[in-house]
Design a protein around this motif. Structure first.
Motif, PDB file in Angstrom:
ATOM      1  N   UNK A 138       0.810  -1.215   0.000  1.00  0.00           N
ATOM      2  CA  UNK A 138       0.000   0.000   0.000  1.00  0.00           C
ATOM      3  C   UNK A 138       0.848   1.273   0.000  1.00  0.00           C
ATOM      4  N   UNK A 139       1.789   1.458   0.961  1.00  0.00           N
ATOM      5  CA  UNK A 139       2.568   2.696   0.929  1.00  0.00           C
ATOM      6  C   UNK A 139       3.400   2.852  -0.338  1.00  0.00           C
ATOM      7  N   UNK A 140       3.972   1.758  -0.846  1.00  0.00           N
ATOM      8  CA  UNK A 140       4.786   1.865  -2.056  1.00  0.00           C
ATOM      9  C   UNK A 140       3.933   2.114  -3.296  1.00  0.00           C
ATOM     10  N   UNK A 141       2.699   1.621  -3.294  1.00  0.00           N
ATOM     11  CA  UNK A 141       1.808   1.883  -4.434  1.00  0.00           C
ATOM     12  C   UNK A 141       1.322   3.326  -4.430  1.00  0.00           C
TER      13      UNK A 141
ATOM     14  N   UNK B  69     -11.879  -2.493  -9.793  1.00  0.00           N
ATOM     15  CA  UNK B  69     -11.726  -1.382 -10.734  1.00  0.00           C
ATOM     16  C   UNK B  69     -13.040  -0.634 -10.931  1.00  0.00           C
ATOM     17  N   UNK B  70     -14.152  -1.363 -10.987  1.00  0.00           N
ATOM     18  CA  UNK B  70     -15.451  -0.739 -11.207  1.00  0.00           C
ATOM     19  C   UNK B  70     -15.947   0.042  -9.995  1.00  0.00           C
ATOM     20  N   UNK B  71     -15.478  -0.325  -8.822  1.00  0.00           N
ATOM     21  CA  UNK B  71     -15.978   0.281  -7.590  1.00  0.00           C
ATOM     22  C   UNK B  71     -15.053   1.341  -7.013  1.00  0.00           C
ATOM     23  N   UNK B  72     -13.969   1.702  -7.734  1.00  0.00           N
ATOM     24  CA  UNK B  72     -13.035   2.727  -7.265  1.00  0.00           C
ATOM     25  C   UNK B  72     -12.713   3.692  -8.394  1.00  0.00           C
ATOM     26  N   UNK B  73     -12.373   4.949  -8.089  1.00  0.00           N
ATOM     27  CA  UNK B  73     -12.026   5.920  -9.126  1.00  0.00           C
ATOM     28  C   UNK B  73     -10.735   5.544  -9.840  1.00  0.00           C
ATOM     29  N   UNK B  74     -10.656   5.828 -11.138  1.00  0.00           N
ATOM     30  CA  UNK B  74      -9.465   5.485 -11.903  1.00  0.00           C
ATOM     31  C   UNK B  74      -8.229   6.203 -11.388  1.00  0.00           C
ATOM     32  N   UNK B  75      -8.389   7.365 -10.754  1.00  0.00           N
ATOM     33  CA  UNK B  75      -7.252   8.135 -10.253  1.00  0.00           C
ATOM     34  C   UNK B  75      -6.515   7.433  -9.126  1.00  0.00           C
ATOM     35  N   UNK B  76      -7.176   6.476  -8.471  1.00  0.00           N
ATOM     36  CA  UNK B  76      -6.525   5.762  -7.363  1.00  0.00           C
ATOM     37  C   UNK B  76      -6.457   4.259  -7.640  1.00  0.00           C
ATOM     38  N   UNK B  77      -6.462   3.888  -8.913  1.00  0.00           N
ATOM     39  CA  UNK B  77      -6.442   2.474  -9.235  1.00  0.00           C
ATOM     40  C   UNK B  77      -5.181   1.770  -8.751  1.00  0.00           C
ATOM     41  N   UNK B  78      -4.027   2.445  -8.798  1.00  0.00           N
ATOM     42  CA  UNK B  78      -2.813   1.809  -8.279  1.00  0.00           C
ATOM     43  C   UNK B  78      -2.976   1.522  -6.790  1.00  0.00           C
ATOM     44  N   UNK B  79      -3.550   2.483  -6.061  1.00  0.00           N
ATOM     45  CA  UNK B  79      -3.778   2.276  -4.634  1.00  0.00           C
ATOM     46  C   UNK B  79      -4.859   1.225  -4.390  1.00  0.00           C
ATOM     47  N   UNK B  80      -5.875   1.180  -5.257  1.00  0.00           N
ATOM     48  CA  UNK B  80      -6.931   0.175  -5.108  1.00  0.00           C
ATOM     49  C   UNK B  80      -6.369  -1.225  -5.339  1.00  0.00           C
TER      50      UNK B  80
ATOM     51  N   UNK C 289      -5.562  13.688 -13.177  1.00  0.00           N
ATOM     52  CA  UNK C 289      -4.760  14.826 -12.761  1.00  0.00           C
ATOM     53  C   UNK C 289      -5.424  15.632 -11.684  1.00  0.00           C
ATOM     54  N   UNK C 290      -6.708  15.920 -11.827  1.00  0.00           N
ATOM     55  CA  UNK C 290      -7.411  16.734 -10.833  1.00  0.00           C
ATOM     56  C   UNK C 290      -7.494  16.032  -9.491  1.00  0.00           C
ATOM     57  N   UNK C 291      -7.890  14.751  -9.535  1.00  0.00           N
ATOM     58  CA  UNK C 291      -8.045  14.056  -8.274  1.00  0.00           C
ATOM     59  C   UNK C 291      -6.717  13.776  -7.619  1.00  0.00           C
TER      60      UNK C 291
ATOM     61  N   UNK D 106      -8.577   9.279   0.149  1.00  0.00           N
ATOM     62  CA  UNK D 106      -8.065   8.062  -0.462  1.00  0.00           C
ATOM     63  C   UNK D 106      -8.690   6.833   0.187  1.00  0.00           C
ATOM     64  N   UNK D 107      -8.695   6.792   1.513  1.00  0.00           N
ATOM     65  CA  UNK D 107      -9.296   5.656   2.216  1.00  0.00           C
ATOM     66  C   UNK D 107     -10.786   5.549   1.917  1.00  0.00           C
ATOM     67  N   UNK D 108     -11.434   6.699   1.814  1.00  0.00           N
ATOM     68  CA  UNK D 108     -12.860   6.696   1.503  1.00  0.00           C
ATOM     69  C   UNK D 108     -13.111   6.078   0.131  1.00  0.00           C
ATOM     70  N   UNK D 109     -12.234   6.388  -0.819  1.00  0.00           N
ATOM     71  CA  UNK D 109     -12.387   5.816  -2.151  1.00  0.00           C
ATOM     72  C   UNK D 109     -12.078   4.331  -2.194  1.00  0.00           C
ATOM     73  N   UNK D 110     -11.106   3.901  -1.395  1.00  0.00           N
ATOM     74  CA  UNK D 110     -10.698   2.495  -1.404  1.00  0.00           C
ATOM     75  C   UNK D 110     -11.696   1.593  -0.700  1.00  0.00           C
ATOM     76  N   UNK D 111     -12.347   2.099   0.330  1.00  0.00           N
ATOM     77  CA  UNK D 111     -13.285   1.295   1.116  1.00  0.00           C
ATOM     78  C   UNK D 111     -14.671   1.945   1.095  1.00  0.00           C
ATOM     79  N   UNK D 112     -15.094   2.314  -0.107  1.00  0.00           N
ATOM     80  CA  UNK D 112     -16.312   3.103  -0.256  1.00  0.00           C
ATOM     81  C   UNK D 112     -17.586   2.281  -0.140  1.00  0.00           C
ATOM     82  N   UNK D 113     -17.484   0.967  -0.175  1.00  0.00           N
ATOM     83  CA  UNK D 113     -18.701   0.163  -0.161  1.00  0.00           C
ATOM     84  C   UNK D 113     -18.426  -1.222   0.419  1.00  0.00           C
ATOM     85  N   UNK D 114     -19.492  -1.863   0.861  1.00  0.00           N
ATOM     86  CA  UNK D 114     -19.368  -3.212   1.399  1.00  0.00           C
ATOM     87  C   UNK D 114     -18.934  -4.190   0.312  1.00  0.00           C
ATOM     88  N   UNK D 115     -19.403  -3.970  -0.924  1.00  0.00           N
ATOM     89  CA  UNK D 115     -19.082  -4.911  -1.990  1.00  0.00           C
ATOM     90  C   UNK D 115     -17.600  -4.891  -2.348  1.00  0.00           C
TER      91      UNK D 115
END
Length: 440
Positions: free
Chosen positions: A79-82, A359-370, A219-221, A230-239
Motif C-alpha cells: 500500500x505505501x509503495x503503491x 476497478x469498477x468500484x473505485x475511481x481510476x485516479x486511485x487504481x494503483x492504490x486500489x 490529474x485533478x483528483x 483516499x481511504x474513503x475511495x478504497x473502502x467506499x462500499x461493502x461490496x
C-alpha cells in the motif's frame, strides 16, 4: 471475440476498439514480462526445497517461512509503495522495484545459511511489494474498460507462468549446476528485462494512450486527494471490501499447492528433486491457463449482467473446494493427479472477476492504490499464510494431512463473494450518484 458492453465504472470511460494501439500491447507484454521475472524469482525457491532441506537440515516450518516472508513483505509494503508509485511515476517505480528484487535474488544465490537466505528473501519481497498493483494499474490505464476482466486475469496469470518457468528452469538448473545457479539464472533474466523496459516504456508515451477524460480526471483528483479521501475511495462500499476479502482467501489454495507440490511429489511419488520441480511446474501452468480462461469466460458470460461476475467467482471457489478436497483424500495415483490438476485450473479463477469489481468500484485516479489494497488482501489473507501455515501443520500431521485442510479456504471466500453480490448493484448506483454530484 469480446464484445463491448456498458458496465458502470467509477471514473473510467470506454474507448473504441481502434484506440487499442500496438504500443499498448508492447507495454502490456513488457509489463507481464517483468511479472514473469517477479514470480520466477519468488517461486524458484520451491523447486530447491528438497535440496535446501537436506543441505541445511531445515524443518518444513523454516522452508515455509522462506517462501511466506516474500508474500508477507508484499502485503505489508504494497500500500505505501503503491501510493508512492501513483505520485512518483509508475514507470520509474516499476523499474526501481524490479532492480531491487533482481539484486536480492542474486543475494539468495550467495547465501550460506538459513539466516542469510531469509534476509535476501525479505528484500525480494520488498522489491516485489508494489509491482503487481502498479503494473496492473498502468495496463488498465491504456486499455478500454470492456477488457478489464480479461486483462486482469491475463496479467495475474503472468505470475503463474513465471512460477512455472521459475520452478521448471530452477529445478533443471539445480539438477545440473546446483541450487545456487538456479537463483543466479533468475537474477540474470531480471537484469536484462529491467534494461529493456526502461528503454522502451516512458511516462510521456503512456500519457498519449490514455483517454483524455481519464487524464483530466486523474490529474485533478491526484492533486486534491488527501489520505482520508483516499481511504474513503478504497473502502467506499461493502461490496468492494468483500471483493478484497474473497480474492485474498481464495488464493490461499494456489499459494500452498505451488509452494509444496515439489515436496509432495518428492515425498509421496518418490520423484527426485529436479523431476518433482518440473512436475509441480505443470500444475502451476494449469493454474495460469485457468486464470486466463476463467477471466475470459467471466467477460463473455457477463456482458449484459455485471452482477454475474460475483456468481462466476463463487462458482470457481466451490469447484476448487470440491475438486481439491476430494483429490487429497485419495491415495497416490493418476486419479489423484488428475483431480489436483482440475482443481488447480479453477483455484485462482476468481482473480479476474475480483480485479474487475475493484476497478469498477473505485475511481481510476486511485487504481494503483486500489490494486495495492487488493494485493494487500491477496498476500495477507492468502499468499503469505499459504506456505508457512501449511508447513507448520505438516510438521505436526504430515504434508498430506496439511493439504487436506487447505481446500477449506475457498468456502470462506465464496461466502464473502455472496455478501458482495447482494450489495453490488446498490453500491454501484450510489457511487455513480456521488460522481455525478462531484462533476462540475
Amino acid at each position: 471475440m469480446l464484445m463491448q458492453h456498458a458496465e458502470p465504472a467509477t471514473g473510467d470511460f470506454p474507448v473504441a476498439r481502434s484506440d487499442v494501439r500496438a504500443y499498448a500491447w508492447v507495454v502490456f507484454a513488457l509489463t507481464v514480462g517483468l511479472l514473469l521475472s517477479d514470480y520466477m524469482s519468488r517461486q524458484v525457491l520451491n523447486a530447491v526445497f528438497p535440496l535446501l532441506k537436506s543441505a541445511w537440515h531445515l524443518s518444513d516450518t523454516q522452508l515455509g517461512s522462506l517462501s511466506s516472508v516474500v508474500a508477507l513483505m508484499v502485503g505489508l509494503l504494497t500500500f505505501p509503495l503503491s501510493v508512492m508509485a501513483d505520485r512518483w511515476g509508475r514507470v520509474r517505480s516499476i523499474a526501481l522495484m524490479a532492480t531491487v528484487w533482481t539484486l536480492a535474488t542474486l543475494g539468495c544465490a550467495l547465501s550460506t545459511n538459513y539466516g542469510e537466505m531469509l534476509v535476501a528473501r525479505t528484500f525480494v519481497g520488498v522489491g516485489e511489494a508494489a509491482y503487481g498493483s502498479a503494473g496492473i494499474a498502468l495496463v488498465l490505464s491504456i486499455f478500454p474498460a470492456r477488457l478489464r476482466s480479461t486483462l486482469t486475469a491475463a496479467f495475474m496469470a503472468g505470475g503463474a507462468f513465471g512460477s512455472v518457468f521459475g520452478m521448471a528452469l530452477g529445478g533443471a538448473v539445480a539438477a545440473h549446476l546446483g541450487w545456487r545457479w538456479s537463483f543466479g539464472a533468475m537474477a540474470c533474466f531480471g537484469i536484462v528485462l529491467v534494461i529493456v523496459y526502461r528503454l522502451v516504456v516512458t511516462e510521456q508515451r503512456l500519457a498519449s494512450l490514455e483517454p483524455g477524460s481519464n487524464r483530466e480526471t486523474t490529474g485533478k483528483l491526484g492533486v486534491r486527494m488527501n489520505f482520508r479521501m483516499l481511504l474513503s475511495g478504497l473502502f467506499s462500499s461493502k461490496s468492494v471490501v468483500c471483493a478484497y476479502v474473497g480474492s485474498g482467501l481464495h488464493l490461499l489454495v494456489p499459494a500452498a499447492v505451488w509452494a509444496w507440490m515439489p515436496s509432495f511429489l518428492n515425498r509421496y511419488y518418490a520423484l527426485p528433486a529436479g523431476l518433482a520441480a518440473v512436475g509441480a511446474a505443470g500444475f502451476v501452468l494449469v493454474t495460469g491457463l485457468g486464470m486466463v480462461a476463467c477471466g475470459m469466460l467471466t467477460d463473455r458470460l457477463n456482458k449484459h449482467a455485471p452482477a454475474r461476475k460475483w456468481t462466476t467467482a463463487i462458482a470457481f471457489c466451490l469447484l476448487s473446494f470440491a475438486l481439491l478436497g476430494t483429490a487429497f483424500q485419495l491415495h497416490a495415483g493418476p486419479l489423484q493427479l488428475l483431480l489436483i490438476g482440475a482443481g488447480m485450473f479453477v483455484s485462482a479463477g476468481a482473480c479476474g472477476p475480483s480485479g474487475a469489481m475493484v476497478a469498477n468500484l473505485t475511481p481510476s485516479s486511485i487504481h494503483a492504490s486500489a490494486f495495492a489494497t487488493l494485493t494487500l488482501a491477496n498476500n495477507l489473507l492468502g499468499l503469505a499464510p499459504g506456505a508457512i501455515v501449511t508447513g507448520m501443520i505438516a510438521d505436526r500431521i504430515g504434508l498430506l494431512g496439511a493439504l487436506q485442510i487447505v481446500p477449506l479456504a475457498p468456502l470462506v471466500a465464496a461466502l464473502a463473494f455472496v455478501i458482495g453480490r447482494r450489495n453490488y448493484a446498490k453500491d454501484l448506483a450510489r457511487l455513480a450518484a456521488l460522481r455525478e454530484q462531484a462533476a462540475p
